[in-house]
Design an enzyme around this catalytic site. Structure first.
Site, short mmCIF file in Angstrom:
data_model
loop_
_atom_site.label_atom_id
_atom_site.label_comp_id
_atom_site.label_asym_id
_atom_site.label_seq_id
_atom_site.Cartn_x
_atom_site.Cartn_y
_atom_site.Cartn_z
N PRO A 62 -45.92 1.86 11.03
CA PRO A 62 -46.98 2.59 10.33
C PRO A 62 -47.98 1.66 9.65
O PRO A 62 -47.67 0.53 9.30
CB PRO A 62 -46.19 3.41 9.29
CG PRO A 62 -44.82 3.54 9.87
CD PRO A 62 -44.57 2.25 10.59
N SER A 63 -49.19 2.17 9.50
CA SER A 63 -50.28 1.49 8.79
C SER A 63 -50.65 0.16 9.41
O SER A 63 -51.16 -0.73 8.72
CB SER A 63 -49.91 1.30 7.30
OG SER A 63 -49.63 2.56 6.70
N ARG A 64 -50.38 0.01 10.69
CA ARG A 64 -50.70 -1.22 11.44
C ARG A 64 -49.93 -2.44 10.93
O ARG A 64 -50.29 -3.58 11.24
CB ARG A 64 -52.21 -1.50 11.40
CG ARG A 64 -53.06 -0.41 12.08
CD ARG A 64 -52.68 -0.28 13.56
NE ARG A 64 -53.56 0.62 14.28
CZ ARG A 64 -53.26 1.90 14.55
NH1 ARG A 64 -52.12 2.42 14.12
NH2 ARG A 64 -54.09 2.65 15.23
N LEU A 65 -48.86 -2.23 10.18
CA LEU A 65 -48.01 -3.34 9.72
C LEU A 65 -46.88 -3.52 10.72
O LEU A 65 -45.70 -3.30 10.43
CB LEU A 65 -47.49 -3.06 8.30
CG LEU A 65 -48.58 -2.96 7.24
CD1 LEU A 65 -47.97 -2.61 5.88
CD2 LEU A 65 -49.36 -4.27 7.16
N HIS B 225 -53.54 6.13 16.49
CA HIS B 225 -52.19 6.68 16.53
C HIS B 225 -51.33 5.85 15.59
O HIS B 225 -51.35 4.61 15.65
CB HIS B 225 -51.63 6.62 17.95
CG HIS B 225 -50.19 6.99 18.05
ND1 HIS B 225 -49.75 8.30 17.98
CD2 HIS B 225 -49.07 6.22 18.21
CE1 HIS B 225 -48.43 8.32 18.09
NE2 HIS B 225 -48.00 7.07 18.23
#
Length: 213
Positions: free
Chosen positions: A189-192, A10
């Site tokens: 977002p983008s695991r950042l 997710h």
């Protein structure tokens, strides 16, 4: 297995978190996030993962936050339970809250201490009668033969206290986690992700740092 676990993902897109967003006091900041979770109507926003350590082996379970003051986070349980014995041997613990609806996590590390007898008595008196009886019934974490044992003991304790108040068992009461580290995590977002941490120094003052995700 029916599903490819590795493909379950997710992307977090709701909000960001910066230092300027934070209250200088992490306990006040926690109250802000906690109140948002409570007001949203999500189920048991006070559920938290309590982790303890005994002989170098960690152990974790979900317990419920029951109060928060300027000192720390409070919960109640059986002093003779596995977690009670572990906290007696090593008071260093951690708590984790996860509110998926807000894409937020809070990690807390600190030292646990027992609450006062008055605090334990007051909270026990506020519990539903069934929960009060249950505290007398369960020798928490001990092995029992089957559920019939609990049902029989429940009947016995209900008869014992019939027509009167249920007192607090001497082996049951509160703990307060006094934090020296609190991390606020906001999914991005983008695991950042955003990770802002509070550290308490020897003078009791808090400083804030950002961690890489």
């Amino acid at each position: 297995m029916d599903h490819n676990i590795g493909k379950i993902r997710h992307d977090y897109t709701l909000k960001g978190l910066s230092k300027k967003d934070l209250d200088p006091d992490p306990l006040r900041q926690f109250r802000i996030w906690f109140n948002e979770a409570v007001n949203s109507g999500i189920t048991e926003p006070n559920a938290m993962l309590l982790s303890t350590v005994s002989n170098g082996r960690p152990s974790s379970r979900i317990v419920l936050l029951k109060d928060l003051d300027d000192t720390g986070f409070m919960f109640f349980t059986n002093y003779k339970s596995k977690k009670g014995e572990e906290m007696a041997g090593n008071p260093q613990v951690s708590l984790t809250f996860f509110w998926k609806e807000f894409e937020r996590q809070v990690r807390i590390e600190g030292k646990v201490e027992k609450t006062s007898l008055q605090e334990s008595d007051e909270y026990f008196a506020s519990r539903p009668r069934g929960s009060q009886i249950g505290a007398w019934v369960s020798s928490q974490s001990s092995v029992i033969e089957n559920r019939n044992v609990l049902e029989k003991l429940t009947q016995e304790q209900e008869s014992r206290f019939a027509g009167g108040e249920v007192p607090r068992p001497p082996y049951w009461g509160g703990y307060r986690v006094v934090p020296d580290y609190i991390e606020f995590w906001q999914g991005r977002p983008s695991r950042l992700h955003d990770r802002l941490t509070y550290h308490k120094n020897a003078e009791g003052l808090w400083s804030v740092e950002r961690l890489a995700p």
